[in-house]
Write an enzyme that holds these catalytic residues in place. Structure first.
Site, PDB file in Angstrom:
ATOM      1  N   GLU A 243      -9.438  22.470   6.382  1.00  0.00           N
ATOM      2  CA  GLU A 243      -9.272  23.096   5.053  1.00  0.00           C
ATOM      3  C   GLU A 243      -7.829  22.967   4.550  1.00  0.00           C
ATOM      4  O   GLU A 243      -7.290  23.871   3.948  1.00  0.00           O
ATOM      5  CB  GLU A 243      -9.647  24.583   5.105  1.00  0.00           C
ATOM      6  CG  GLU A 243     -11.012  24.869   5.685  1.00  0.00           C
ATOM      7  CD  GLU A 243     -11.365  26.337   5.715  1.00  0.00           C
ATOM      8  OE1 GLU A 243     -10.679  27.151   5.060  1.00  0.00           O
ATOM      9  OE2 GLU A 243     -12.324  26.712   6.406  1.00  0.00           O
TER      10      GLU A 243
ATOM     11  N   GLU B 103     -13.087  32.046  11.874  1.00  0.00           N
ATOM     12  CA  GLU B 103     -12.012  33.058  11.841  1.00  0.00           C
ATOM     13  C   GLU B 103     -12.318  34.283  12.690  1.00  0.00           C
ATOM     14  O   GLU B 103     -12.206  35.421  12.253  1.00  0.00           O
ATOM     15  CB  GLU B 103     -11.752  33.468  10.379  1.00  0.00           C
ATOM     16  CG  GLU B 103     -11.412  32.272   9.507  1.00  0.00           C
ATOM     17  CD  GLU B 103     -11.209  32.606   8.042  1.00  0.00           C
ATOM     18  OE1 GLU B 103     -11.252  33.799   7.676  1.00  0.00           O
ATOM     19  OE2 GLU B 103     -11.011  31.672   7.257  1.00  0.00           O
TER      20      GLU B 103
END
Ligand code: G3I
Length: 322
Positions: free
Chosen positions: A236, A129
């Site tokens: 995810e 991220e």
């Protein structure tokens, strides 16, 4: 009810889920994981927030338990994640401003963790991220502050590669389906890193979706990410209901929407060449495991019944049921 064949037998690629070591102590959960999945991602115990103690010592009991479980049950272990902007461990933050000491501590951490699971982990999320949601560039973080916005990323890959040259090193991010500018910035960073000889070996698209998402976005994102030719990890996936409340009145619509989005993602992933189908991971197997329960806690009764059980929740299984 008639039992569906295990996920791992239906898919032409490794199918994974995230786990915590305390869950694996529950025989029903352990059975579900071994029956359905071929890969595990530690949900939090391979992150700095678990491993790095305030005095700088490392603790590995949790990840070692997950690694042992994976090894004993013939499951692949996906290492997640070495560097994350969210983490600012005291042991790093209190290092003096000197760059030499900081880069030594950074190298030491990455080398210790990747080295410990060499021969067990099949891949790593090296940096997680790192792109701003608006696509404006690399986020600020302790790592960016001390080592440089893109230098800290290149260093992490070089240190991880030195510790285990045999496994692909992924760059992982979220909302790459719904934020095209973010996806473009993500791909731009990867291209710059590859040009500089940084060993990025795979792209992770987290695929945390909100159930009101329209069709085609996932397919377009996976095709775009695959254009660099690197292995792709849907890393995810879950389909949140909390974000869709009020948009879809009836939980049954929600379940159809969830099914549609999982179908779109798995079909798009299946269309990739085999060498790019690294794995497809859902972020939690049972509703009760989902990190989103916090999010759902403030949800309207529409979505949860009296004892707080989700009516149409983000995960594939209800607690203990299929
Ligand atoms: O279980 C311990 C408990 O024993 C301890 O007392 C408590 C106090 O800190 O921590 C508890 O652990 C929590 C852990 O989840 C297990 O529930 C950690 O605090 C908490 O930070 C951790 O949150 C995880 C989060 O990442 C941060 O690491 C979530 O489970 C996990 O689902 C979430 O996963 C992230 C991915 O890594 C990256 N992409 C987004 C995704 C969702 O946020």
């Amino acid at each position: 009810p008639a039992r569906l064949p295990p996920l791992k037998d239906v898919a032409q690629f490794p199918v994974g889920t995230c786990v915590r070591s305390d869950q694996l102590a529950d025989p029903a959960f352990a059975r579900l994981v071994v029956e359905q999945f071929s890969q595990l991602t530690p949900e939090w115990e391979m992150k700095m927030e678990y491993i790095v103690q305030d005095d700088g010592a490392f603790r590995f009991e949790g990840p070692d338990r997950i690694a042992a479980f994976a090894h004993q049950n013939g499951l692949r272990l996906f290492g997640h994640t070495l560097v994350w902007y969210i983490h600012r461990p005291k042991a790093f933050e209190q290092l003096d401003e000197g760059r030499v000491r900081f880069v030594d501590a950074y190298r030491n951490y990455i080398t210790a963790v990747v080295g410990r699971y060499r021969g067990q982990a099949v891949a790593w999320d090296v940096v997680n991220e790192t792109i701003e949601d608006d696509g404006s560039g690399v986020r600020d973080s302790l790592w960016a502050e001390r080592l440089g916005k893109e230098e800290h990323i290149a260093l992490a890959y070089r240190f991880a590669h030195a510790a285990d040259p045999g496994v692909p090193l992924f760059l992982n991010d979220y909302f790459l389906e719904t934020l095209p500018k973010k996806r473009a910035a993500f791909l731009g960073l990867v291209e710059r890193l590859l040009k500089a000889g940084v060993p990025v070996g795979g792209l992770g698209t987290q695929t945390h979706l909100i159930a009101d998402q329209g069709p085609g976005l996932i397919k377009a994102a996976i095709a775009d990410l695959a254009s660099l030719g690197l292995p792709i990890h849907v890393s995810e996936m879950d389909v949140s209901i909390a974000g869709a409340r009020g948009l879809l009145k009836d939980p049954r619509d929600l379940e159809q929407t969830q099914a549609r989005l999982y179908a779109e993602a798995s079909e798009a992933f299946s269309l990739l060449p085999a060498r790019q189908r690294f794995a497809f991971t859902i972020w939690g197997a049972r509703d009760s495991d989902s990190w989103r329960r916090k999010e759902a806690a403030d949800d309207t009764p529409l979505l949860f019944d009296a004892d707080g059980r989700p009516k149409a929740a983000a995960q594939a299984w209800e607690q203990g049921l299929r």
